[in-house]
Design a protein around this motif. Structure first.
Motif: not given
Length: 156
Positions: A100-119
């Motif tokens: 597939g394809n999509g849009v890549l971004s860098i996560v700046d929000d700390e809560d979302e960074r933690i959520e992403g790392l937990n996933h």
């Protein structure tokens, strides 16, 4: 997709496949050339939409390209098994893949960074809700790939 007979459209089957794999290959554009990098991932599947998370250094080619051209392609494959034959052209293989394809971004929000790392950790270890020190969070980049288009193909 050229071989429509191999397309998988069952959303549960696709999600089950993605949930059991560990490597996603991200294709980024580098001055008109494709740069592909394999990474471990975690993901969410909410309201029929996938978001993949992975991590990396705060420097380097992946980091630079993510900031300069957010349009990416991706691929996940698995369930590979060679099907032998008596002749070279008779060999085949069983497999399943998602592209597939999509849009890549860098996560700046700390809560979302933690959520992403937990996933990511849940995908790799089966456990989530880890704790991350401020030092660790400040030393790692969390990337987010929001899927725009996805297809799944298999030969069993």
């Amino acid at each position: 997709m050229r071989r429509n007979d191999r397309e998988i459209t069952d959303k549960r089957a696709i999600e089950e496949f993605i949930s059991k794999q560990q490597i996603i290959r991200i294709g980024l554009i580098d001055n008109g050339e494709v740069y592909i990098v394999p990474v471990n991932y975690g993901y969410t599947y909410i309201n029929g939409e996938y978001t993949f998370y992975f991590h990396g250094a705060k420097a380097g080619k992946k980091y630079e390209l993510a900031g300069s051209n957010p349009s990416v392609g991706f691929e996940i494959d698995g369930k590979y098994k060679l099907l032998p034959s008596e002749t070279a052209c008779g060999y085949s293989a069983q497999f399943q893949s998602v592209i597939g394809n999509g849009v890549l971004s860098i996560v700046d929000d700390e809560d979302e960074r933690i959520e992403g790392l937990n996933h990511l950790m849940e995908q790799l270890t089966g456990k989530c809700n880890y704790e991350y020190s401020k030092e660790m969070l400040s030393s790692v980049t969390v990337f987010k790939l929001q899927v725009k288009k996805l297809s799944c193909k298999a030969k069993f």
